[in-house]
Design a protein around this motif. Structure first.
Motif, PDB file in Angstrom:
ATOM      1  N   THR A 133       0.832  -1.207   0.000  1.00 44.92           N
ATOM      2  CA  THR A 133       0.000   0.000   0.000  1.00 44.92           C
ATOM      3  C   THR A 133       0.863   1.253   0.000  1.00 44.92           C
ATOM      4  N   ILE A 134       1.898   1.230   0.787  1.00 42.17           N
ATOM      5  CA  ILE A 134       2.770   2.398   0.862  1.00 42.17           C
ATOM      6  C   ILE A 134       3.467   2.644  -0.466  1.00 42.17           C
ATOM      7  N   VAL A 135       3.905   1.569  -1.093  1.00 40.97           N
ATOM      8  CA  VAL A 135       4.541   1.708  -2.405  1.00 40.97           C
ATOM      9  C   VAL A 135       3.577   2.355  -3.393  1.00 40.97           C
ATOM     10  N   SER A 158       1.727   9.753   7.985  1.00 41.48           N
ATOM     11  CA  SER A 158       0.630   8.938   8.491  1.00 41.48           C
ATOM     12  C   SER A 158       1.097   7.552   8.899  1.00 41.48           C
ATOM     13  N   LEU A 159       2.350   7.429   9.234  1.00 47.09           N
ATOM     14  CA  LEU A 159       2.845   6.125   9.681  1.00 47.09           C
ATOM     15  C   LEU A 159       3.059   6.191  11.172  1.00 47.09           C
ATOM     16  N   ALA A 211       5.936  16.877  -1.270  1.00 47.39           N
ATOM     17  CA  ALA A 211       4.582  16.929  -0.703  1.00 47.39           C
ATOM     18  C   ALA A 211       4.005  15.519  -0.576  1.00 47.39           C
ATOM     19  N   ILE A 212       4.216  14.707  -1.583  1.00 45.15           N
ATOM     20  CA  ILE A 212       3.721  13.329  -1.546  1.00 45.15           C
ATOM     21  C   ILE A 212       4.387  12.552  -0.418  1.00 45.15           C
ATOM     22  N   ALA A 257       1.081   4.246  -2.684  1.00 48.91           N
ATOM     23  CA  ALA A 257       0.824   5.631  -2.279  1.00 48.91           C
ATOM     24  C   ALA A 257       1.966   6.552  -2.683  1.00 48.91           C
ATOM     25  N   ARG A 265       3.096  13.631   2.984  1.00 48.74           N
ATOM     26  CA  ARG A 265       1.761  13.116   3.252  1.00 48.74           C
ATOM     27  C   ARG A 265       1.773  11.652   3.647  1.00 48.74           C
TER      28      ARG A 265
END
Lengths: 197, 197
Positions: A161-163, A196-197, A188-189, A165, A192
């Motif tokens: 999921t992180i990849v 959230s980790l 920015a990406i 994102a 973000r």
DNA sequence: ATTAAACGCTACGATACCGTATCGTATCAT
DNA sequence: ATGATACGATACGGTATCGTAGCGTTTAAT
């Protein structure tokens, strides 16, 4: 002769070099042609014209057009080197900035949509595409795993999921919205996602 | 006749209906063919065979193959309806879940890579692609703007970046990593992106 | 020098596709 | 009924491409 007896059936280096020269010339030209027009407009005749290698010779090495195209596509399977800055954010930034720089310029960025399209209906290309994709994601997966090892990232973290994102927005800008990808966007990406980790 | 005098040059409904019937049949078949094989393998002969409309008739309506392909592609330009749940998270969730459901099934998801590929080298297709893309992003942009209006989102927020952060991962999974897109994934993305506002 | 492998060249056959020409037919308004 | 408009069927001409055949030439090992 030191490495072969008189019934040598494996070709010596010299003999091979002639074959390999042809193979290499053709493959290089083929990849160049792919970059320009994609899979669809790829023709063996044009490869022959450009490379100077006779069409008959090409067909002596590759049984069919498809085989040559796939061989040329495989040239894109090149795993990047994985950075090691000590921190997750540093590693991720290094990787994404590198990709952001490659996206507008690298040859593979012009061919990839063509491969994606072909892979949509052709299992063999789907396999090639899969390998290319793994090559792109590998460094990211590795630095994320390392972060888990350091305790910087939860063991429960869903790496896939992180990849998605992280890479998704970059790819989106390159091929879908066609907006420029500047460092500010990349940061920015990253901010973000990592926040959230 | 109530709406036209005797020197009527605009065809009446009846006359038009015959033309329109042909046009519609051809366009429908063309789009179906596009979905199956993409832009590359699209042929006028096949459209004629399948639709039952003679090839001559097709060329009476479209000057060239390209024109027909582009016309068929334009069928994909369909703006979604924008939800209004009252909260930004609700709106975004509604939109992304909808797209996540369409991505593996909708016809356009099979054609889009083909258009992206073609757009890479053909300005006219780039324009069509651009319109399709705006259609996809429009609802998202709207709910983000509304959130700004409600004060739920900072005026400084970069809408384009947020759209990329939201749509990118979904598209990435559909066409690049080819992983399934379940609701859990969608919610994880939304959470990550919205948490950092 | 001899020889086998690899190559180049030209010419094909086969197929597919684009776009057009020709001519006959169907539809429909008047 | 008549005439105009749209359509269908067939047949082309032209081109591009795949993949192969035949045959002479180069390369390089022995």
């Amino acid at each position: 002769m030191t490495t072969s007896n008189k019934s040598e059936r494996v070709p010596s280096d010299k003999v091979n070099s002639r074959v390999e020269r042809s193979r290499h010339t053709v493959l290089t030209t083929a990849f160049e042609l792919l970059s320009e027009g994609g899979v669809a407009s790829f023709t063996v005749d044009e490869v022959a014209r450009r490379s100077g290698v006779a069409k008959t010779t090409i067909y002596r090495h590759w049984p069919t057009r498809e085989a040559l195209v796939m061989d040329a596509c495989s040239r894109m399977i090149a795993e990047q080197e994985t950075p090691d800055t000590g921190s997750l954010e540093g590693d991720v930034t290094a990787i994404l900035v590198e990709i952001a720089h490659l996206l507008p310029t690298a040859n593979w960025s012009f061919v990839l949509p063509s491969i994606v399209d072909t892979a949509e209906r052709n299992p063999e290309f789907a396999e090639i595409h899969s390998r290319i994709q793994r090559g792109h994601a590998a460094p990211l997966r590795e630095v994320l795993q390392r972060a888990v090892g350091r305790g910087e990232l939860s063991v429960d973290a869903d790496v896939s999921t992180i990849v998605a994102a992280l890479l998704g927005p970059l790819f989106y800008r390159r091929w879908f919205s066609r907006e420029p990808i500047d460092d500010q966007f990349v940061k920015a990406i990253i901010k973000r996602v990592l926040a959230s980790l």
